[in-house]
Design a protein around this motif. Sequence first.
Motif, short mmCIF file in Angstrom:
data_model
loop_
_atom_site.label_atom_id
_atom_site.label_comp_id
_atom_site.label_asym_id
_atom_site.label_seq_id
_atom_site.Cartn_x
_atom_site.Cartn_y
_atom_site.Cartn_z
N MET A 3 0.31 -1.13 -0.22
CA MET A 3 -0.33 -0.25 -0.48
C MET A 3 1.28 1.32 0.14
SD MET A 3 -3.07 1.20 0.50
CE MET A 3 -3.89 2.53 0.69
N LYS A 4 1.76 1.03 0.72
CA LYS A 4 2.94 2.79 1.02
C LYS A 4 3.73 2.82 -0.24
CE LYS A 4 3.30 3.06 5.78
NZ LYS A 4 3.72 2.96 7.85
N HIS A 5 3.85 1.57 -0.48
CA HIS A 5 5.20 1.24 -1.94
C HIS A 5 4.17 1.66 -3.24
CE1 HIS A 5 7.36 -1.04 0.53
NE2 HIS A 5 6.89 -1.28 0.60
N LYS A 6 2.95 1.45 -2.69
CA LYS A 6 2.09 2.15 -4.86
C LYS A 6 2.00 3.42 -4.47
CE LYS A 6 -2.26 1.06 -6.72
NZ LYS A 6 -2.01 2.53 -7.41
N PHE A 7 1.00 3.81 -3.35
CA PHE A 7 1.34 5.23 -2.59
C PHE A 7 2.92 6.11 -2.64
CE2 PHE A 7 1.21 8.57 0.04
CZ PHE A 7 0.57 10.08 -0.36
N LEU A 8 3.79 5.97 -2.75
CA LEU A 8 4.83 6.67 -2.99
C LEU A 8 5.12 6.18 -4.25
CD1 LEU A 8 7.06 5.40 -0.26
CD2 LEU A 8 5.98 7.52 -0.02
N LYS A 9 4.79 5.43 -5.41
CA LYS A 9 5.36 5.40 -6.64
C LYS A 9 3.91 5.68 -7.38
CE LYS A 9 7.34 0.71 -6.42
NZ LYS A 9 7.60 -0.25 -7.49
N ASP A 10 2.87 5.66 -6.82
CA ASP A 10 2.17 7.71 -7.57
C ASP A 10 2.70 8.43 -7.30
OD1 ASP A 10 0.89 4.97 -8.44
OD2 ASP A 10 -1.05 5.06 -6.88
N LEU A 11 3.24 8.89 -6.33
CA LEU A 11 3.57 10.57 -5.96
C LEU A 11 4.44 10.71 -6.91
CD1 LEU A 11 3.14 10.47 -1.91
CD2 LEU A 11 2.06 11.94 -3.70
N GLY A 12 5.66 9.93 -7.23
CA GLY A 12 7.24 10.01 -8.55
C GLY A 12 8.08 9.41 -7.40
N ILE A 13 7.42 9.35 -6.05
CA ILE A 13 9.46 8.81 -5.59
C ILE A 13 9.99 6.89 -5.15
CG2 ILE A 13 9.57 8.49 -3.25
CD1 ILE A 13 7.59 10.38 -2.47
N ASP A 14 11.01 7.06 -5.80
CA ASP A 14 11.48 5.66 -6.26
C ASP A 14 11.38 5.26 -4.84
OD1 ASP A 14 11.78 6.41 -9.14
OD2 ASP A 14 13.24 6.97 -9.07
N ILE A 15 11.51 4.08 -4.75
CA ILE A 15 11.80 3.16 -3.68
C ILE A 15 13.09 2.64 -3.66
CG2 ILE A 15 11.21 1.23 -2.09
CD1 ILE A 15 8.02 2.62 -2.72
N ASP A 16 14.54 2.81 -2.86
CA ASP A 16 15.44 2.13 -3.24
C ASP A 16 15.90 1.01 -1.89
OD1 ASP A 16 16.04 4.44 -1.05
OD2 ASP A 16 17.40 4.51 -1.73
N ASP A 17 16.58 0.46 -1.76
CA ASP A 17 16.78 -1.10 -0.32
C ASP A 17 16.21 0.10 1.05
OD1 ASP A 17 16.88 -2.70 -1.71
OD2 ASP A 17 18.87 -2.89 -2.44
N SER A 18 16.79 1.17 1.32
CA SER A 18 17.03 1.96 2.32
C SER A 18 15.39 2.68 2.55
CB SER A 18 18.05 3.05 2.32
OG SER A 18 17.83 4.17 1.80
N THR A 19 14.79 3.59 1.77
CA THR A 19 13.77 2.96 2.20
C THR A 19 12.55 2.23 1.85
OG1 THR A 19 13.95 4.51 -0.02
CG2 THR A 19 11.56 4.53 0.78
N ASN A 20 13.08 1.39 1.19
CA ASN A 20 12.06 -0.52 1.78
C ASN A 20 11.98 -0.74 3.17
OD1 ASN A 20 10.48 -1.78 0.90
ND2 ASN A 20 11.72 -3.59 0.15
N ASP A 21 13.35 -0.46 3.56
CA ASP A 21 14.38 -0.98 5.12
C ASP A 21 13.26 -0.03 5.82
OD1 ASP A 21 15.38 -3.07 3.89
OD2 ASP A 21 16.71 -2.09 3.77
N LEU A 22 13.31 1.09 5.93
CA LEU A 22 12.54 2.20 6.68
C LEU A 22 10.64 2.18 6.23
CD1 LEU A 22 14.73 5.60 5.76
CD2 LEU A 22 14.28 4.26 7.85
N LEU A 23 10.25 1.39 5.69
CA LEU A 23 9.25 1.09 5.08
C LEU A 23 8.82 0.08 6.37
CD1 LEU A 23 7.77 2.00 1.74
CD2 LEU A 23 7.86 3.52 4.06
N LYS A 24 9.18 -0.35 6.51
CA LYS A 24 9.44 -2.28 7.08
C LYS A 24 9.56 -1.55 8.59
CE LYS A 24 10.53 -5.56 3.19
NZ LYS A 24 12.13 -6.48 3.19
N GLN A 25 10.72 -1.27 8.90
CA GLN A 25 10.85 -0.74 10.51
C GLN A 25 9.62 0.01 10.73
OE1 GLN A 25 13.98 1.30 10.55
NE2 GLN A 25 13.34 1.91 13.52
#
Length: 58
Positions: free
Chosen positions: A1-23
Amino acid sequence: MKHKFLKDLGIDIDDSTNDLLKQFDLNGFMDQISDNRLKEEEEKVKELKEKIEKKDKE
């Protein structure tokens, strides 16, 4: 859900961002568990107080 929302905003999700979202997801989950335990504890304390009051009246 958050990943799709961030991608819709044009924000790239790299590994560090993905780790933060999981945390944050894990922290939110742990907070919910803690809240649930506190509610259960309050209910049990209330129940025990009622039992004590009932015995004191008898």
